[in-house]
Design an enzyme around this catalytic site. Sequence first.
Site, PDB file in Angstrom:
ATOM      1  N   ILE A   1       0.838  -1.211   0.000  1.00 55.13           N
ATOM      2  CA  ILE A   1       0.000   0.000   0.000  1.00 55.13           C
ATOM      3  C   ILE A   1       0.864   1.249   0.000  1.00 55.13           C
ATOM      4  CG2 ILE A   1      -1.832  -1.224   1.226  1.00 55.13           C
ATOM      5  CD1 ILE A   1      -1.141   0.310   3.740  1.00 55.13           C
TER       6      ILE A   1
ATOM      7  N   GLN B   1       3.821   1.325   1.680  1.00 53.70           N
ATOM      8  CA  GLN B   1       4.766   1.231   2.803  1.00 53.70           C
ATOM      9  C   GLN B   1       6.033   0.491   2.405  1.00 53.70           C
ATOM     10  OE1 GLN B   1       2.870  -1.205   1.902  1.00 53.70           O
ATOM     11  NE2 GLN B   1       2.181  -2.475   3.571  1.00 53.70           N
ATOM     12  N   GLY B   2       5.981  -0.258   1.290  1.00 48.39           N
ATOM     13  CA  GLY B   2       7.180  -0.934   0.814  1.00 48.39           C
ATOM     14  C   GLY B   2       7.287  -2.376   1.246  1.00 48.39           C
TER      15      GLY B   2
ATOM     16  N   ALA C   1      -2.079  -2.412  11.329  1.00 44.87           N
ATOM     17  CA  ALA C   1      -1.403  -2.571  12.622  1.00 44.87           C
ATOM     18  C   ALA C   1       0.116  -2.550  12.504  1.00 44.87           C
ATOM     19  CB  ALA C   1      -1.858  -3.865  13.319  1.00 44.87           C
ATOM     20  N   SER C   2       0.654  -2.066  11.411  1.00 42.36           N
ATOM     21  CA  SER C   2       2.109  -2.057  11.196  1.00 42.36           C
ATOM     22  C   SER C   2       2.684  -3.432  11.486  1.00 42.36           C
ATOM     23  CB  SER C   2       2.787  -1.014  12.104  1.00 42.36           C
ATOM     24  OG  SER C   2       2.179   0.231  11.961  1.00 42.36           O
TER      25      SER C   2
ATOM     26  N   GLY D   1       7.347  -2.983  13.672  1.00 39.22           N
ATOM     27  CA  GLY D   1       6.730  -2.052  12.725  1.00 39.22           C
ATOM     28  C   GLY D   1       7.003  -0.586  13.024  1.00 39.22           C
TER      29      GLY D   1
ATOM     30  N   GLU E   1       2.674   3.155  11.306  1.00 32.52           N
ATOM     31  CA  GLU E   1       1.681   4.020  11.952  1.00 32.52           C
ATOM     32  C   GLU E   1       2.308   4.964  12.974  1.00 32.52           C
ATOM     33  OE1 GLU E   1      -2.086   1.564  12.956  1.00 32.52           O
ATOM     34  OE2 GLU E   1      -0.348   0.277  13.143  1.00 32.52           O
TER      35      GLU E   1
END
Lengths: 784, 295, 168
Positions: free
Chosen positions: A489, A491-492, A531-532, A738, A741
Amino acid sequence: MLKTHPTPARGPVGESVARLDGQEKVTGAAQFADDIQFGPGLLHARILRSPHAHALIKRIDASRALALPGVRAVVTGEQTPGYIGLYLQDRHIFCRDRVRYIGDPVAGVAAVDEQTAEKALDLIEVEYEPLPAVFDPVAGTRPDAPLLHPDLGQYEAVNFIFPKPNTNISNHFKIRRGDVAGAWAQCAAVVEREYRVPHIQHVPIEPHVAVAKWDEKGKITLWASSQSPFAQRNLIAKALHISQSQIQVVAPYVGGGFGAKAGVSMEALAVVIAGAVKGRPVKLRLTREEEFFTTFVRQGLVARFKLGCDTEGRLLALENTYYWDAGAYTEYGVNMTRAGGYSGTGPYDVPNVSVDSICVYTNHPVGGPMRGFGMPELHAGLEQAMDDLARSIQLDPVEFRRRNCIRGGDTVATGMTMHPTGLPDCIEQAAAAINWGHKAPPSAPTKRRGKGFAIMWKAPAMPPNAGSSARVQFNEDATVTVSVGGQEIGQGTFTVMAQMAAAALGVPYEWVKVAGPVDTDYSPYEWQTVASRLTWSMGNAVKAAALDARRQVLEMVAQAWKENPDDLDIVNGQVISYKTEEARSLKDIVIYGLPNPDGDGWIGGPVLGRGSFMPTYVTGLDAETGQGPRAVVHYTTGAQAVEVEVDLETGKVEVLRGVAAFDVGKAINPEMVKAQMEGGLVQGISTAFFEGLKLKDGRVQNPSFVDYRIATAADAPPQVEAIIVEVAQDDGPWGARGIGEHSMVPTLPAIANAIYDAVGIRMDAPPFSAEKVFMAMRQAGVVQ
Amino acid sequence: MVTAHPGLPEFDYVKPASLAEASRFLAEHAGAARAFMGGTDIFVRLRDGAWQAQYLVDVKHLEGMQALSFDPAAGLTIGAAVNLNRINAAPSVREHYPVLAEAAGTVASYQLRTRATLAGNVCNASPAGDTLAACLVLAGQVSVHGLAGPRQVALKDFFRGPGKTALQPGDVVTALRFPLPPAGYAAKYLKLGRNTLGDLAIVGVAALGYREAAAAAGLRFRVGLASVAPTPLLLEPAALSAGPVDEAALTAAAEAVAAAAAPIDDVRGSAEYRRLMVRNLARQALTEVWRKIAA
Amino acid sequence: MSLHHITLTINGAVERATVPANLTLLQLLRETLALTGTKNGCAAGECGACTVLLALPGAERGEPVNSCMVLAVECDGAAVVTVEGLAHDHQLDPVQQALLEAGGVQCGFCTPGVLISARALLDRNPRPSEAEIREALVGNLCRCTGYLRIIAGIQAAAQLGAPAGPAA
Ligand SMILES: Cc1cc2nc3c(=O)[nH]c(=O)nc-3n(C[C@H](O)[C@H](O)[C@H](O)COP(=O)(O)OP(=O)(O)OC[C@H]3O[C@@H](n4cnc5c(N)ncnc54)[C@H](O)[C@@H]3O)c2cc1C
Ligand code: FES
Ligand code: FES
C-alpha cells in the site's frame, strides 16, 4: 539486554535497496483497481444514501428507477438480512429498517453508466421517520440518550469485546491497577485536563473502488483497492451466509490506505449489487466527496486526564477516561477503544492506574481504523497533559519523560512485563537533534519560536490469533517468487519481503519478486495489512518459508554430494560446501533436482518453501481490571521533537524543523524506514494544522479538498531528521518491528507543546488553525 | 445538500465563429447558456449540481481573447482567455503591474492556473476571488461585447453581489484593461489561506500607494479587500489622505478598513477573525507600500 | 448532448475519437483510450493526480493541466503527454529516475501527476530553487511521502539535465 538471533543479518537485510515496485510506479504501468479493464460489459453502480442522521425507513419504492432505460438492477436492505462486522457484527450491508448517519447506504443501482445510475437514484422514493440523534459521545452514554442499536445485546461479538445492551456503549475497556484514589494524596502536583480530537479522514489519494462479479454458479470475484483481501472475503461470506471459498478477492496496488481500506467499508455494496446482475461485472467508485464521509473515519475522542507526580517528578497516579465518538457502527471501532484502553497510559511507568475507554455509538460517520489506531487520538491530549504536569513542578519536559518513560523490565499497566525497548535512547537522540533547551531568536519581531517534545508507544492491535503465511518458490532460472497475502500500500512491504527472502535464502535481492496482485485464490492467507504488523508477522512467515526452501535445497545437495547439510551454504545464488569447496548454481538444482549419486534416477524436485506465523503467546485480559500476563505482542516506541514559529499577526504556525527517533528493532531497509518517519511526521503536521471533519447535526460541512485541507508541498517543514534506534525484538525477523503508523502518533502533541513553549497558550482541540491560535493568543492577552 | 457527481452533466459544447454570434447565442439562450474560459469554476459547479447549463459556449478562440499587450501610453490589455500563469510570467505585467502578477500567482496551483483566467475570476465574482482586490486597486476596466456591440465597464461598478455582476444576457467579456498606474507607485497583495499556498483566501488585502501633490499628506492609498464582504471592496482610507502618514495613521487606516469590511462566518473562518485579519494584513500591506513610496 | 470528432496526439501517437461534450480529457485518457497511468483522485481540480502536459494548437510546449478540468472536445488538434510518455526508448526521464532514487515514491498514486508537474517545472525553469519546487507541487497532493523526498528527487533531476527524447 539484547538477544541474538539464529539467522545473522546479512545482505540485503539492513540495506536500502531500491523499491521492488518503483519502476512500474514511475512509468504509469503499475495497476490500481480502477485501472483494470473489464470491457464494454461493465456496469456502473451508485449508492442512494441517507439524508438523515437517524431515522426509520418506512418505505422504499424503486419502481420508477427500475423503469429507467439503462438501469439493470436496484438493490436495498431487503437483499441483505445478514450482519457484517470485524469484531462486532452490528451492520447490514444496506440499511434495512433504520439509518444511522448521513451517508448510510439505503439502495444501490447498477446501470450502463454512472450517469444513468445517478439519475436512477433520484427516482427511488424513500419514506423516513426521523428520530432524535446522538452527536456527542459523552451525551450518548447518558441513560436518557436515544438508543441507536436496540439490538446491541443480540449482536455477535468476539470474546474480548464487551457491549452493554440497551445502551449506546458497544465496548468498555477498563484498567484498574494499584490504588489510584489513595495515590493522589501523595502527589506533589496533579493536573486535570480535557481534550477533544475531531474526526479525521484518511484521504488516500486513490478513492475507494470495487468491482464485483457473480458467475452463474454463484462464485463471486471482487477486485478492490484493499488492505484486507482475506478479511473482506471472510466478512462478506459470513454476511451473505456463503462459504469463504465462494469468494475470490483480487487486490492490486493500493493508492494509499492508512486504514481506510481495511476491513470492509464499501466493497460489500458492490458485491450485493452485482448479485442482482449475475454474469456482469459492476464497478462502484466513490467520489472524493463520498470518500470523506461514507468510508471509515478516525473516531472523534473526548479525553479526560488526571495525572499526578511526586516532587521528583515521578508519576504516581493516572486516571484517564476516553469517550470515543465511534459513529453509527462500531464493528471495527470497538477494538480501537480496546487498544486505547490497554495502551491508555501512554509509554509511561505508572504504579497506580485507572483507565476507562468507552466506545459510544453516535449518529456520525463510521469510525474505523486509521494510522495509529487510537494512539494519535489519546497521545494528542496525554502528551500535552504530561508537559503541563512537568512544568507544574518546574521540571523540564524532556527530563520528566526521561524519569518516567517505560523501560525494558518495567511492568506496564496491564500487568505485562515490558520487553527491551529503545525509548530512552529515542528520547536522548531526539532531544539532542533538536538542540533541546536552546531557543533560537525568531526570524522577525512579530514572530515567536518554541520547541516541543512528545513520546509514544503503540502495539499491533489485532485478535490474538491473527496469522500470516507465505510461499517461496523457485523458477527454472533460480529466481524466486514470494507469495504473500499482505498488501503493498506504499509502505514498501513487497520490497522488504523480497529482502528478507533473499537474505534467508542466500540469493541476490534482484532475483526475488513478489507475486501480485494479491489474490485470495492464489496467495497464502494473511489476516490484514494493518497494525504495522507485516514486517514483523508476514516477515516471520516469509523468513520461515525461505528457510524451509533453503533447507530443502541443502538437504538435496547434501544427499547428492554425500555431505552434511551443516557444511553447506547458499551464497549469492550458489550452493557451496565449506568442506569440499564445491559450488553449484541454484539454477541446476531448484526445479529439476539432481542426479542420484548412487545410481539411476534423480533426487529432489521443484523447491517450494512454506512458512506461517501466528503469535500464540498473547493472553486475554480481565474484563474488570484489564490485567493479564501479555496484552500485546510488543510495543514500538519513539520520540519526536519540533521547532515552530508562531506569527503574532495571523496566528499561523510554521514547523521549522522536525525530528523523529523510533526504535524499529531492526531496520530491514533503513531509507524506507526513514521515509515512513518523514511521511508520518508530515501527516501529523497536516492533522495538527488543517484537518477535521466539521460536523453539524451529523452532516459533514467540508466533504471536499476545497474545505478539508491537507498539507501540500509548501506546508512540509524545511527539515526533517529521522533517527533509527535498533533494540531487537525477540519475536521479530532479524529483530524487526513495525514503524508505519507510529510515525504520526506524537507529532500533534509535540506541535501543541511547541506552541505552548512559544506563546504560552493551550487549545483544547486541534486543528491548530491560524484562527484558533490567534484567537487563543488574543484571549490570553498575547496579541490584540 | 450539494452532492458532487462523478462526472459532468450533459450539455452541448458550442464554439461560435464570432463575437457577434456568441453574443446572439448567449442572449437567445439566456439562463441556459454560459460562456466559459478555463472552466475551473463552471465545471466544479456543474458537477456538484449548483449550476445547470444546457450550453457551454467556448469563446477562447475569438478575436483578441488570447492577446496580452502593454502600451506605454494606454496601459495593459489582457485578453479574456489569457491564463493566470501567462499573466504571472509576463514581463510587462511583472514590471508595471507586479501586484497583479502576485495576485494571479496565488490562485490555486500551477496546473490549475494553466486553465484559469483573470476574466473568469472576475466574471465569477466570488467574494474570495484572489485577483479582484488587485484589479480594483489598479482601476481595472472590463471590455464587454454585448448585443449592442463593445463597451467598457469600470471594475468598481462591476460587482453586484456574490456571483453577481453587471453583465447582461449576451455579454461576453473580451478583455481586462488597466490604465497606466500612477508614477512611482507601489502595491502589495497579501493573502491568508489555511495552507501556506494553494488555498482559497480567508482574507485577501491589496494595497496601493502613490505620491500626489494635491493630497494633504502628499500621498494617496487605495485598499482592495477579498473574502470579507458580499463583493470585493475598494476603499480609500481617509486617515491616510488627511494628514501626515506615520505608524499611527497607518494603524488608524487599518482599523478603518477593518470596520468597512462586512465578513461572514463560514467553514474557512469566522467573521471576527476575518475582521481582525483585515486589520492586521491591511496594516502590513499599507506599511510596506508606504515604506516604498516614502523612500 | 453534442458529439464531436476530435484528433489529437497523445504521447506522440495520433488518436481520433468521437467525444460527447461533457467528456473530460481525463475520461478520454482513462476510459476511452485505456491509458490508465493518469489517475483520478477527485475529478475537481484539487489533487493533481490527473495532471498531464497539454499543448494546444500553436503552443510551443506542453503545460501541465488538471485533465479532469479540461473538456476532451477542447483538445482537438492538441498534443498531450501523460506519464506513459515520459520515458523514451526504455530510458527513463531524469525526473523518473531521480524520483525513484530519492525514495519519492510510496503508493505511487500521486506519482504520475507529480512527475508531469516536475517535468513541466524543469522545462520552464531548469534550475529551480527549493521554494520554486514546492510551489510547483502545491497542486499535487501526496498523502504518503510528506513531500520531502519528492522535492529532493526534483532537485536531483535538475542536476541530471534535460531528458533524452522529445517531450511533446
Ligand atoms: C481547485 C480549485 C482551486 C481554486 N482556487 C482558487 C483560488 O485560490 N483563488 C481564486 O480566486 N479562485 C480559485 N478557484 C476558482 C477559479 O479557478 C478562478 O475563479 C478562475 O480564475 C476562474 O477562471 P476560469 O477561466 O476557469 O473561469 P470559468 O470557469 O471559465 O468561468 C467562470 C465564470 O465566469 C463566466 N465567464 C467566463 N468567461 C467569461 C467571458 N469571457 N464572458 C462572460 N462570462 C464569462 C462563466 O460563465 C462563469 O460564470 C479555484 C478553483 C478550483 C477548481
Ligand atoms: S483528479 Fe484530482 S485534480 Fe484532477
Ligand atoms: S506516494 Fe502515495 S500519494 Fe504520493
